[in-house]
Design a protein around this motif. Sequence first.
Motif, short mmCIF file in Angstrom:
data_model
loop_
_atom_site.label_atom_id
_atom_site.label_comp_id
_atom_site.label_asym_id
_atom_site.label_seq_id
_atom_site.Cartn_x
_atom_site.Cartn_y
_atom_site.Cartn_z
N MET A 1 -0.60 16.26 8.10
CA MET A 1 0.54 16.14 7.46
C MET A 1 1.68 17.06 7.83
O MET A 1 2.89 16.96 7.36
N VAL B 1 4.71 18.02 9.78
CA VAL B 1 5.88 16.92 10.30
C VAL B 1 6.12 17.71 11.89
O VAL B 1 6.17 18.74 12.08
N LEU C 1 10.84 14.46 8.56
CA LEU C 1 11.00 13.08 7.88
C LEU C 1 11.01 13.40 6.66
O LEU C 1 10.30 14.27 6.01
N GLY C 2 11.97 12.74 5.91
CA GLY C 2 12.17 12.97 4.44
C GLY C 2 11.08 12.20 3.42
O GLY C 2 10.42 11.47 4.05
N SER C 3 11.64 12.39 2.11
CA SER C 3 10.85 11.67 1.39
C SER C 3 11.54 10.82 0.62
O SER C 3 13.03 11.07 0.18
N HIS C 4 11.11 9.80 0.33
CA HIS C 4 11.72 8.59 -0.49
C HIS C 4 10.73 7.87 -1.22
O HIS C 4 9.73 7.98 -0.99
N TRP C 5 11.56 6.85 -2.01
CA TRP C 5 10.65 5.93 -2.73
C TRP C 5 9.92 4.94 -1.90
O TRP C 5 10.37 4.33 -0.96
N PRO C 6 8.65 4.63 -2.21
CA PRO C 6 7.90 3.60 -1.29
C PRO C 6 8.65 2.43 -1.62
O PRO C 6 8.99 1.98 -2.74
N VAL C 7 8.23 1.27 -1.02
CA VAL C 7 8.71 0.03 -1.09
C VAL C 7 8.32 -0.64 -2.23
O VAL C 7 9.15 -1.00 -3.22
N GLN C 8 6.90 -1.04 -2.38
CA GLN C 8 6.43 -1.91 -3.59
C GLN C 8 5.38 -1.13 -4.19
O GLN C 8 4.28 -0.93 -3.52
N LYS C 9 5.45 -1.41 -5.46
CA LYS C 9 4.18 -0.93 -6.15
C LYS C 9 2.94 -2.09 -6.22
O LYS C 9 3.50 -3.33 -6.74
N PRO C 10 1.83 -2.00 -5.89
CA PRO C 10 0.92 -3.01 -5.81
C PRO C 10 0.50 -3.19 -7.42
O PRO C 10 0.84 -2.50 -8.26
N GLU C 11 0.29 -4.47 -7.57
CA GLU C 11 -0.25 -5.14 -9.08
C GLU C 11 -1.83 -5.47 -8.57
O GLU C 11 -2.15 -6.40 -8.17
#
Lengths: 375, 203
Positions: free
Chosen positions: B1, B3, B191-201
């Motif tokens: 982990m 960086v 590298l920064g943190s941000h929201w992931p792209v898609q939440k799986p169903e």
Amino acid sequence: MNTEKTRFTFGDLMVRCGFATASEKTHTARQGDTQGGCGNPRPQTGASCSCSGGGACNGGGNPPGGSSLTAKPVTRRQAIGAMVGGALATTAFAASSLSPKTSDEEREKTLLKWQEYFKDNFRLMSDREKAETIQRLERLAYLDHATDVKIKATGAKPGVLFGYAFNISKCKGYRSCVDACIKENNLDRKSGMQYIRIFEMENGKMDIESGNAEYDHPVPAEGHFYMGTQCFQCANPPCVEVCPVGATWQEPDGIVVVDYDWCIGCRYCEAACPYWARRFNWSEPEVPAGEVNANQHYLGNRQRKKGVVEKCTFCVQRTREGRLPACAEACPTGARVFGNLLDPDSEIRYVLEHKQVFRLKEELGCEPKFWYFMD
Amino acid sequence: MNVIRLSILMIVVPGAVCLTACRKDTSGPTATADPPVSFEVDPAERNALKTTPHDPVVGFDHVQSKPFFVTRRTAKITQFPCAVCHETPLTAPAPAEVVNRGMHVDIDLHHADSATMSCATCHNYADLSGLRLLGGDIIPFDASYRLCSQCHFEQAQDWAGGAHGKRLAGWQGKRVVMNCADCHNPHAPALGSHWPVQKPEIP
């Protein structure tokens, strides 16, 4: 689905009727019913077959399970397809089964679908048959979804065996790979199908069952690491072993593929896979017309249908052209390494030779060609 | 982990007075005495690379492994060439407030601490169109990976071999990889943190 059942029981029937011996059973099942036959016991050489059907009983000179894959007689499947297809083409059948208002396009669609119905398993097709089915599928894609697609049947390159490595120190859980995979592989948007799962794991834990794939917060989360799974293209794939009809197999470059038109939807493979890599279409897959990836492969991202199983193919439509899989290309952290295991200069070989690697559930002996490593 | 942190420092001080004209071309006398080996990129490969959102590449020497290609860095530096403003060499590092008020307002240094490095650790004050290695050699911006590898030698080794960084275009043919600074901002490499792209169903 009726035909699918027929396909399955037919192979079985051949065994039951003594048309194939138990030792030939595997072969028969793998090849489906392409050997043809009338259901009567196999006649002795020289004796005449007693079947009276107009189909292609292969008579005495061509025992089932013994013919080569290249030199093929006309099979029962082909004969029935041609007969009824011909009837359709002369519109006699079409006129009786379709309403008078049926447009030419719909009639064409019916005919194409009928011909598709009777085609062979992909592995048994000649080059001409492959070209014909591809032409039909491309036309059907246009008629059904108004999309111009290009379907390829590119074979495996000699001297290539694909392998994948995943750096769990680098993955930050952004899921860019998941997004790219959905778009590249024309995955069903309605059910939200995804081939890749990214598990959020607590530091120090290696049991993937404890991972959370449904995390929904900014990533990377403190005290966690991320581990992606997809189809690992096992060298000893249990999913292929259990398939009763030979609809899934391993290609020479190591990719495990599915013939979507041969799959009967029994989902044995889904149950056999220890990595949760296979997906089943419970409903007709939907991809908005504007979002269809037109660069398709017969064994890869072409349009699937309801009731069949599908899976990651390492983007066979890309990788057989020398490109990277969509997930590896999309990864913003460089956590995904892809390459040819047989090339000693490849990046994947560097990882295997220089980094500490491990595989998921290695003790099962499936020999996945997907390694995890750390910095 | 962990960086990866890279040791490029690219703060350029505005408002300095030039004495000599700086060059965009770094192959002149200020370039390193042992210049990187250059490879021709054949047109077919250049075309193939156009499918990626990156510039065509230049060939460079290897670090520890076989020769490979690295993306061009200078094409992505918005204010390059530096000589447009910096007509003369700098004589001393500018105070932070000068940097932050000037043309480099976007540069916010989160790399090694000030005891370890200053602007001059990486930037060549005599000619700002080049970078300076610790030993005094001057290298072009396109070879900035050599600068990073001075401290981050482990990462550089993995990068040269293929276990770190990103390969472009495809798994076949000549190997083209991204430069360190394509992913890491040299002034703030984490590298920064941000929201992931898609939440799986998941059913």
